[in-house]
Every structure is written in C-alpha cells, then in structure tokens.
Design an enzyme around this catalytic site. Structure first.
Site, PDB file in Angstrom:
ATOM      1  N   ASP A 124       0.876  -1.179   0.000  1.00 37.84           N
ATOM      2  CA  ASP A 124       0.000   0.000   0.000  1.00 37.84           C
ATOM      3  C   ASP A 124       0.914   1.230   0.000  1.00 37.84           C
ATOM      4  O   ASP A 124       2.138   1.103  -0.179  1.00 37.84           O
ATOM      5  CB  ASP A 124      -0.995  -0.036   1.179  1.00 37.84           C
ATOM      6  CG  ASP A 124      -0.349   0.229   2.538  1.00 37.84           C
ATOM      7  OD1 ASP A 124       0.888   0.348   2.611  1.00 37.84           O
ATOM      8  OD2 ASP A 124      -1.096   0.297   3.531  1.00 37.84           O
ATOM      9  N   HIS A 125       0.333   2.402   0.222  1.00 38.38           N
ATOM     10  CA  HIS A 125       1.122   3.640   0.189  1.00 38.38           C
ATOM     11  C   HIS A 125       2.224   3.632   1.257  1.00 38.38           C
ATOM     12  O   HIS A 125       3.290   4.198   1.047  1.00 38.38           O
ATOM     13  CB  HIS A 125       0.206   4.851   0.358  1.00 38.38           C
ATOM     14  CG  HIS A 125      -0.728   4.731   1.523  1.00 38.38           C
ATOM     15  ND1 HIS A 125      -1.797   3.851   1.517  1.00 38.38           N
ATOM     16  CD2 HIS A 125      -0.733   5.313   2.746  1.00 38.38           C
ATOM     17  CE1 HIS A 125      -2.428   3.933   2.678  1.00 38.38           C
ATOM     18  NE2 HIS A 125      -1.804   4.805   3.442  1.00 38.38           N
TER      19      HIS A 125
ATOM     20  N   CYS B 180       3.194  -3.074   3.947  1.00 33.43           N
ATOM     21  CA  CYS B 180       2.348  -1.915   4.251  1.00 33.43           C
ATOM     22  C   CYS B 180       3.118  -1.085   5.284  1.00 33.43           C
ATOM     23  O   CYS B 180       4.328  -1.252   5.424  1.00 33.43           O
ATOM     24  CB  CYS B 180       0.948  -2.334   4.718  1.00 33.43           C
ATOM     25  SG  CYS B 180       0.871  -3.210   6.296  1.00 33.43           S
ATOM     26  N   GLY B 181       2.449  -0.197   5.990  1.00 33.88           N
ATOM     27  CA  GLY B 181       3.162   0.654   6.936  1.00 33.88           C
ATOM     28  C   GLY B 181       3.848  -0.150   8.031  1.00 33.88           C
ATOM     29  O   GLY B 181       5.032   0.012   8.301  1.00 33.88           O
ATOM     30  N   THR B 182       3.080  -1.020   8.660  1.00 34.93           N
ATOM     31  CA  THR B 182       3.625  -1.859   9.737  1.00 34.93           C
ATOM     32  C   THR B 182       3.902  -3.290   9.286  1.00 34.93           C
ATOM     33  O   THR B 182       4.602  -4.026   9.984  1.00 34.93           O
ATOM     34  CB  THR B 182       2.616  -1.958  10.898  1.00 34.93           C
ATOM     35  OG1 THR B 182       1.415  -2.540  10.372  1.00 34.93           O
ATOM     36  CG2 THR B 182       2.319  -0.599  11.506  1.00 34.93           C
ATOM     37  N   GLY B 183       3.286  -3.715   8.198  1.00 31.47           N
ATOM     38  CA  GLY B 183       3.344  -5.110   7.760  1.00 31.47           C
ATOM     39  C   GLY B 183       2.261  -5.957   8.412  1.00 31.47           C
ATOM     40  O   GLY B 183       2.042  -7.105   8.020  1.00 31.47           O
TER      41      GLY B 183
ATOM     42  N   GLY C  71      -1.276  -5.291   8.940  1.00 25.79           N
ATOM     43  CA  GLY C  71      -2.558  -5.401   8.234  1.00 25.79           C
ATOM     44  C   GLY C  71      -2.452  -6.283   7.004  1.00 25.79           C
ATOM     45  O   GLY C  71      -3.306  -7.156   6.756  1.00 25.79           O
TER      46      GLY C  71
ATOM     47  N   HIS D 255      10.951 -23.636   9.185  1.00 24.45           N
ATOM     48  CA  HIS D 255       9.941 -24.310  10.010  1.00 24.45           C
ATOM     49  C   HIS D 255       8.528 -24.210   9.456  1.00 24.45           C
ATOM     50  O   HIS D 255       7.755 -25.160   9.592  1.00 24.45           O
ATOM     51  CB  HIS D 255       9.933 -23.713  11.430  1.00 24.45           C
ATOM     52  CG  HIS D 255      11.177 -24.018  12.205  1.00 24.45           C
ATOM     53  ND1 HIS D 255      11.274 -23.803  13.558  1.00 24.45           N
ATOM     54  CD2 HIS D 255      12.376 -24.536  11.824  1.00 24.45           C
ATOM     55  CE1 HIS D 255      12.480 -24.160  13.983  1.00 24.45           C
ATOM     56  NE2 HIS D 255      13.163 -24.595  12.944  1.00 24.45           N
ATOM     57  N   ASN D 256       8.160 -23.043   8.912  1.00 21.52           N
ATOM     58  CA  ASN D 256       6.768 -22.821   8.499  1.00 21.52           C
ATOM     59  C   ASN D 256       6.575 -22.916   6.988  1.00 21.52           C
ATOM     60  O   ASN D 256       5.447 -22.830   6.507  1.00 21.52           O
ATOM     61  CB  ASN D 256       6.262 -21.433   8.939  1.00 21.52           C
ATOM     62  CG  ASN D 256       6.647 -21.050  10.350  1.00 21.52           C
ATOM     63  OD1 ASN D 256       7.282 -20.024  10.588  1.00 21.52           O
ATOM     64  ND2 ASN D 256       6.273 -21.897  11.303  1.00 21.52           N
TER      65      ASN D 256
ATOM     66  N   ARG E  65       7.317   1.378   7.379  1.00 23.40           N
ATOM     67  CA  ARG E  65       7.530   2.444   8.361  1.00 23.40           C
ATOM     68  C   ARG E  65       8.227   1.929   9.618  1.00 23.40           C
ATOM     69  O   ARG E  65       8.361   2.652  10.600  1.00 23.40           O
ATOM     70  CB  ARG E  65       6.179   3.073   8.740  1.00 23.40           C
ATOM     71  CG  ARG E  65       5.525   3.808   7.573  1.00 23.40           C
ATOM     72  CD  ARG E  65       4.111   4.250   7.920  1.00 23.40           C
ATOM     73  NE  ARG E  65       3.495   4.944   6.795  1.00 23.40           N
ATOM     74  CZ  ARG E  65       2.182   5.060   6.623  1.00 23.40           C
ATOM     75  NH1 ARG E  65       1.354   4.541   7.506  1.00 23.40           N
ATOM     76  NH2 ARG E  65       1.696   5.709   5.573  1.00 23.40           N
TER      77      ARG E  65
ATOM     78  N   ARG F 142       8.159 -33.189  11.463  1.00 26.86           N
ATOM     79  CA  ARG F 142       7.372 -32.490  12.486  1.00 26.86           C
ATOM     80  C   ARG F 142       6.858 -31.152  11.965  1.00 26.86           C
ATOM     81  O   ARG F 142       5.739 -30.741  12.273  1.00 26.86           O
ATOM     82  CB  ARG F 142       8.174 -32.328  13.779  1.00 26.86           C
ATOM     83  CG  ARG F 142       9.359 -31.383  13.717  1.00 26.86           C
ATOM     84  CD  ARG F 142      10.122 -31.412  15.049  1.00 26.86           C
ATOM     85  NE  ARG F 142      11.087 -30.346  15.179  1.00 26.86           N
ATOM     86  CZ  ARG F 142      12.266 -30.289  14.555  1.00 26.86           C
ATOM     87  NH1 ARG F 142      12.604 -31.253  13.697  1.00 26.86           N
ATOM     88  NH2 ARG F 142      13.087 -29.285  14.759  1.00 26.86           N
ATOM     89  N   HIS F 143       7.652 -30.507  11.129  1.00 22.91           N
ATOM     90  CA  HIS F 143       7.199 -29.226  10.572  1.00 22.91           C
ATOM     91  C   HIS F 143       6.119 -29.455   9.504  1.00 22.91           C
ATOM     92  O   HIS F 143       5.149 -28.707   9.422  1.00 22.91           O
ATOM     93  CB  HIS F 143       8.378 -28.444  10.006  1.00 22.91           C
ATOM     94  CG  HIS F 143       9.358 -28.034  11.059  1.00 22.91           C
ATOM     95  ND1 HIS F 143       8.967 -27.412  12.224  1.00 22.91           N
ATOM     96  CD2 HIS F 143      10.699 -28.167  11.141  1.00 22.91           C
ATOM     97  CE1 HIS F 143      10.031 -27.178  12.973  1.00 22.91           C
ATOM     98  NE2 HIS F 143      11.089 -27.637  12.345  1.00 22.91           N
TER      99      HIS F 143
ATOM    100  N   ARG G 228       2.833 -30.045  11.260  1.00 25.46           N
ATOM    101  CA  ARG G 228       2.234 -28.807  11.803  1.00 25.46           C
ATOM    102  C   ARG G 228       1.634 -27.951  10.689  1.00 25.46           C
ATOM    103  O   ARG G 228       0.569 -27.346  10.871  1.00 25.46           O
ATOM    104  CB  ARG G 228       3.294 -28.035  12.597  1.00 25.46           C
ATOM    105  CG  ARG G 228       3.664 -28.770  13.887  1.00 25.46           C
ATOM    106  CD  ARG G 228       4.960 -28.308  14.493  1.00 25.46           C
ATOM    107  NE  ARG G 228       5.358 -29.215  15.570  1.00 25.46           N
ATOM    108  CZ  ARG G 228       6.595 -29.292  16.058  1.00 25.46           C
ATOM    109  NH1 ARG G 228       7.561 -28.530  15.569  1.00 25.46           N
ATOM    110  NH2 ARG G 228       6.863 -30.131  17.020  1.00 25.46           N
TER     111      ARG G 228
HETATM  112  C1  RB5 Z   1      -1.993   2.764   6.330  1.00 25.56           C
HETATM  113  O1  RB5 Z   1      -1.978   4.055   6.841  1.00 25.56           O
HETATM  114  C2  RB5 Z   1      -1.578   1.763   7.388  1.00 25.56           C
HETATM  115  O2  RB5 Z   1      -2.626   1.554   8.269  1.00 25.56           O
HETATM  116  C3  RB5 Z   1      -1.141   0.474   6.743  1.00 25.56           C
HETATM  117  O3  RB5 Z   1      -0.069   0.721   5.889  1.00 25.56           O
HETATM  118  C4  RB5 Z   1      -0.686  -0.634   7.668  1.00 25.56           C
HETATM  119  O4  RB5 Z   1       0.274  -0.167   8.568  1.00 25.56           O
HETATM  120  C5  RB5 Z   1      -1.736  -1.418   8.310  1.00 25.56           C
HETATM  121  O5  RB5 Z   1      -1.493  -2.412   9.015  1.00 25.56           O
END
Ligand code: RB5
Length: 142
Positions: A7-8, A64-67, A69, A97-98, A108, A132-133, A136
């Site tokens: 995303d952005h 995404c911003g945090t990864g 979502g 493992h996964n 971010r 085992r992996h 699972r």
């Molecule tokens: C978008 O602003 C932000 O919410 C998205 O990039 C992400 O961090 C969501 O988990």
C-alpha cells in the site's frame, strides 16, 4: 516468480526491493500499488496471496506501513502462510519451520538495508522438510 504488493505505506520499500530483485535477476510481478496515493492494503494482499496460492507466483512479498494489516489479510487466503519478519533470524526460521510463502514487512518500521538483509535471508532459505514441521503445516491447512 515473486509476487510483490504494497500500500502507500510500503511503496518506498517495495521500490527498493524491486531494484534488489532486478540486480539479482530474480523474476517478479508487481501487483501494485504504484503511486503514493492512499489505498487499502487488503486489495494488494489478496492479489498477491491469490497469485501465490494458485501457483502463478512461487512466493510473495507484501509491504504496508507496519506489515501487520497486509499479513493478516494475506493469511485469509487458503494455502497462504504469510510471515511478518523484521529480523534475519525470523526470516530464516519461518522458511525452515513454516515454509512461509509470503514475506511481510513494514515500510515504516524497518530500514532499507535491514529489509534487504531480511529479504535475502527469506528468499535464500529452503524449507527444512522435517516431518514435524510438515505435520504442523498440515494441521494449519486443515
Ligand atoms: C496505512 O496508513 C496503514 O494503516 C497500513 O499501511 C498498515 O500499517 C496497516 O497495518
């Protein structure tokens, strides 16, 4: 073939990863987004996750911003094991493992050099194949 999506909040890092893949002659398909305009990450998570689940792409990378979502959304698609990794050890271990098939990162959260080290570790590590992996992973699929 690696499917890419963001995303952005992940666009800048995705573009850095694209340069890395090009430099290393690793084939990829970019599912967007392509501009800094605000968009909804589930759209890109779904596009890449479906491409990986169908076999069109062997693996995927979502940012995404945090990864967070984008990883939650990708994991809704059957057959997807999306792993949010911001360190090299987790990137290696989730492949071993996964057998994770999508790497997620937060544009971010992680710096570009570190993100490339995580990407390199994730792409360069094979699934261990240990019984085992496998067991699972089958339990997750069920
Ligand atoms: C978008 O602003 C932000 O919410 C998205 O990039 C992400 O961090 C969501 O988990």
């Amino acid at each position: 073939m690696i499917g890419l999506g963001c995303d952005h909040g992940g666009l800048e890092l995705k573009n850095i990863i694209i340069k890395y893949l090009e430099k290393n002659n690793i084939e990829f398909k970019d599912f967007g987004t392509y501009t800094p305009d605000s968009v909804d990450y589930p759209v890109y998570a779904k596009a890449v996750a479906k491409a990986v689940a169908s076999g069109e792409c062997e693996k995927g990378i979502l940012i995404c911003g945090t990864g967070i979502g984008i990883s939650i959304a990708a994991n809704k698609v059957k057959g997807i094991r999306a792993a949010l990794c911001h360190d090299v050890a987790s990137a290696r271990l989730t492949r071993l493992h996964n057998d994770s098939n999508i790497l997620c990162m937060g544009g971010r959260i992680i710096g570009p050099e570190h993100a490339l080290a995580v990407t390199e570790a994730w792409l360069g590590t094979e699934f261990s194949g240990d019984e085992r992996h496998k067991r699972r992973i089958s339990m997750i699929e069920e």
